[in-house]
Design an enzyme around this catalytic site. Structure first.
Site, mmCIF file in Angstrom:
data_model
loop_
_atom_site.group_PDB
_atom_site.id
_atom_site.type_symbol
_atom_site.label_atom_id
_atom_site.label_comp_id
_atom_site.label_asym_id
_atom_site.label_seq_id
_atom_site.Cartn_x
_atom_site.Cartn_y
_atom_site.Cartn_z
ATOM 1 N N HIS A 1 -13.397 -8.981 22.269
ATOM 2 C CA HIS A 1 -14.023 -9.279 20.979
ATOM 3 C C HIS A 1 -14.401 -10.755 20.891
ATOM 4 O O HIS A 1 -15.558 -11.104 20.562
ATOM 5 C CB HIS A 1 -13.064 -8.913 19.850
ATOM 6 C CG HIS A 1 -13.614 -9.155 18.486
ATOM 7 N ND1 HIS A 1 -14.307 -8.208 17.777
ATOM 8 C CD2 HIS A 1 -13.596 -10.267 17.688
ATOM 9 C CE1 HIS A 1 -14.685 -8.705 16.612
ATOM 10 N NE2 HIS A 1 -14.264 -9.961 16.537
ATOM 11 N N GLU A 2 -13.434 -11.627 21.181
ATOM 12 C CA GLU A 2 -13.708 -13.062 21.069
ATOM 13 C C GLU A 2 -14.690 -13.532 22.149
ATOM 14 O O GLU A 2 -15.462 -14.460 21.917
ATOM 15 C CB GLU A 2 -12.403 -13.859 21.152
ATOM 16 C CG GLU A 2 -11.387 -13.520 20.062
ATOM 17 C CD GLU A 2 -11.944 -13.651 18.660
ATOM 18 O OE1 GLU A 2 -12.905 -14.430 18.461
ATOM 19 O OE2 GLU A 2 -11.431 -12.960 17.754
ATOM 20 N N HIS B 1 -18.160 -13.225 20.846
ATOM 21 C CA HIS B 1 -18.542 -14.384 20.027
ATOM 22 C C HIS B 1 -18.831 -15.591 20.914
ATOM 23 O O HIS B 1 -19.819 -16.319 20.702
ATOM 24 C CB HIS B 1 -17.401 -14.738 19.059
ATOM 25 C CG HIS B 1 -17.166 -13.740 17.985
ATOM 26 N ND1 HIS B 1 -18.172 -13.232 17.197
ATOM 27 C CD2 HIS B 1 -16.013 -13.154 17.526
ATOM 28 C CE1 HIS B 1 -17.670 -12.378 16.307
ATOM 29 N NE2 HIS B 1 -16.356 -12.312 16.497
#
Length: 462
Positions: free
Chosen positions: A19-20, A23
């Site tokens: 997920h990170e 980003h």
């Protein structure tokens, strides 16, 4: 316990990192300076500097963050101001925020595709005798029926047939039908003589009689499906029990119980459990086939206390091994089905959350970290392919939940950007603070409900 803890930590670690990383990669692509990439919160346990970004692992593993250069969080040197997140165009800011959930959804597609290509052993969609007077019984289901295809029914007629490969396939389509208030047409292969399959018939399953509130782990019971089919036979005799004392042996096929022929192992168990209606054990006559012999044996069950009930038991494992089937697909079909499954779970998750919000579905469907840890351990014990399937499902849920329009989630930030795109001005600081507080309150309520459900499941209250 060790397997459960390790599987849970790997699950959280992988999903947070992916997920990170979504980003992070989007920020780098938009030339935003990334100051820190953190897995976990709180005290830093490990750190390493790579270029301009510090990579850290922190003590509390339930989440992570990517810290980007931003003038709203402190002064920024003039030379770095063009690389500050807040200076980027609206489209780039939205892209960076959306990249985290998108990474989780792409990971789910990849994991589902791997599972589809490798294949997993699943229960065949062959069913035991339905519960009397249930929806399944009213449809005409019989012991040993195998569901091979189904389709939504409009005015009783099939619309679009789908092949049913396994029991999990069947459960998925039944869940969708109940949520959509649709009836289903089933193509069912009857049990034949010996190893030969019987005729194929079409049945109408009145799933629209149930509502979204009935969608929970007991949905199959509510429809009247009593489980997978297994022959009425003795699988294992436990030493010192009534079955051993009566002379029963592993492999004995039970032909009759007090003169009645059981259709499957489920019915055999049911009749034995009903053999002492007053809680007083009485002899039960079992006619069994052992090799070429037909024997009549008398077994007197013992009365066991289970919960608040006293039930008779013969202290033996009943039922033949259930039939399994290898479910796998070719390269293109496996990838297509993976994308379709990710989409289906995403829409089903949103639909379920919406129905819970308006009271049409039970809040018991919310699960927290304890339930996730439990299923992580169970799937890991079954094998790595099952664990990847579980990881894919949780990755979808994480991606979808992060897109909800709650202020502290990615979806909340996208909501702010939508407002900015429509009005031409950002949300004011005063409103940002109010919305953040509201978002925290909603998230705290959801987490409290999820934890309550976790403990209720562990204590047998659900």
């Amino acid at each position: 316990m060790l397997t459960t803890v390790l599987a849970f930590l790997v699950t959280i670690g992988v999903l947070v990192v992916i997920h990170e990383y979504g980003h992070y990669r989007a920020a780098v692509a938009c030339n935003v300076k990334v100051l820190r990439f953190s897995v976990g919160f709180g005290r830093v346990l490990w750190r390493r500097q790579r270029g301009e970004t510090e990579f850290v692992v922190s003590a509390l593993p339930l989440g992570g963050y990517v810290k980007m250069l931003d003038e709203r969080e402190g002064p920024v040197p003039p030379v770095d101001q063009p690389r500050a997140f807040n200076r980027k165009p609206l489209s780039q800011r939205a892209f960076i925020v959306a990249a985290g959930p998108a990474a989780n959804l792409l990971l789910a597609v990849l994991l589902y595709a791997i599972v589809n290509w490798v294949g997993v052993q699943e229960l065949k969609a062959r069913l035991a005798a339905p519960v009397p007077a249930s929806i399944a019984a009213s449809a005409g289901m019989q012991s040993g029926d195998e569901v091979i295809a189904l389709a939504p029914a409009v005015d009783g007629e099939a619309v679009d047939w789908h092949t049913v490969r396994s029991m999990s396939d069947l459960q998925w389509h039944l869940t969708e039908a109940v949520l959509q208030s649709e009836d289903l047409r089933l193509q069912v292969r009857r049990a034949g003589q010996g190893r030969e399959p019987g005729e194929t018939v079409e049945l109408l399953l009145d799933t629209s009689r149930l509502s979204a509130a009935d969608v929970d782990p007991k949905l199959m019971d509510r429809l009247g499906f009593s489980g997978p089919y297994a022959r009425a036979e003795i699988r294992r005799v436990i030493e010192g029990g009534p079955a051993e004392a009566a002379g029963l042996k592993a492999g004995d096929k039970v032909l009759a119980v007090d003169g009645r022929e059981p259709r499957d192992a489920g019915q055999l168990r049911q009749w034995i459990s009903q053999s002492a209606p007053q809680g007083i054990a009485r002899p039960v006559s079992l006619e069994v086939q052992r090799d070429d012999q037909r024997l009549t044996l008398s077994v007197t069950p013992v009365i066991r206390t289970e919960g608040e009930q006293r039930v008779p038991r013969i202290v033996a494992e009943i039922g033949s091994p259930v039939e399994m089937v290898l479910v796998n697909y070719g390269p293109l079909e496996g990838l297509t089905k993976a994308a379709r499954r990710t989409w289906d779970i995403s829409t089903l998750t949103l639909e379920m959350l919406g129905k819970m919000l308006i009271g049409q579905a039970s809040i018991k469907n919310l699960s927290g970290p304890l339930t996730i840890a439990d299923y992580a351990g169970r799937s890991a014990e079954l094998g790595w392919a099952y664990y990847l399937g579980f990881l894919a499902m949780v990755s979808v849920s994480l991606g979808v939940l992060n897109l909800l329009p709650l202020p502290i989630l990615d979806g909340g930030h996208l909501m702010y950007y939508l407002f900015e795109g429509v009005t031409g001005r950002p949300v004011s600081d005063a409103w940002l603070e109010r919305l953040q507080r509201g978002g925290v309150a909603v998230m705290f309520l959801m987490m409290s409900l999820a934890l309550y459900n976790d403990f209720a499941r562990l204590l047998g209250m659900h």
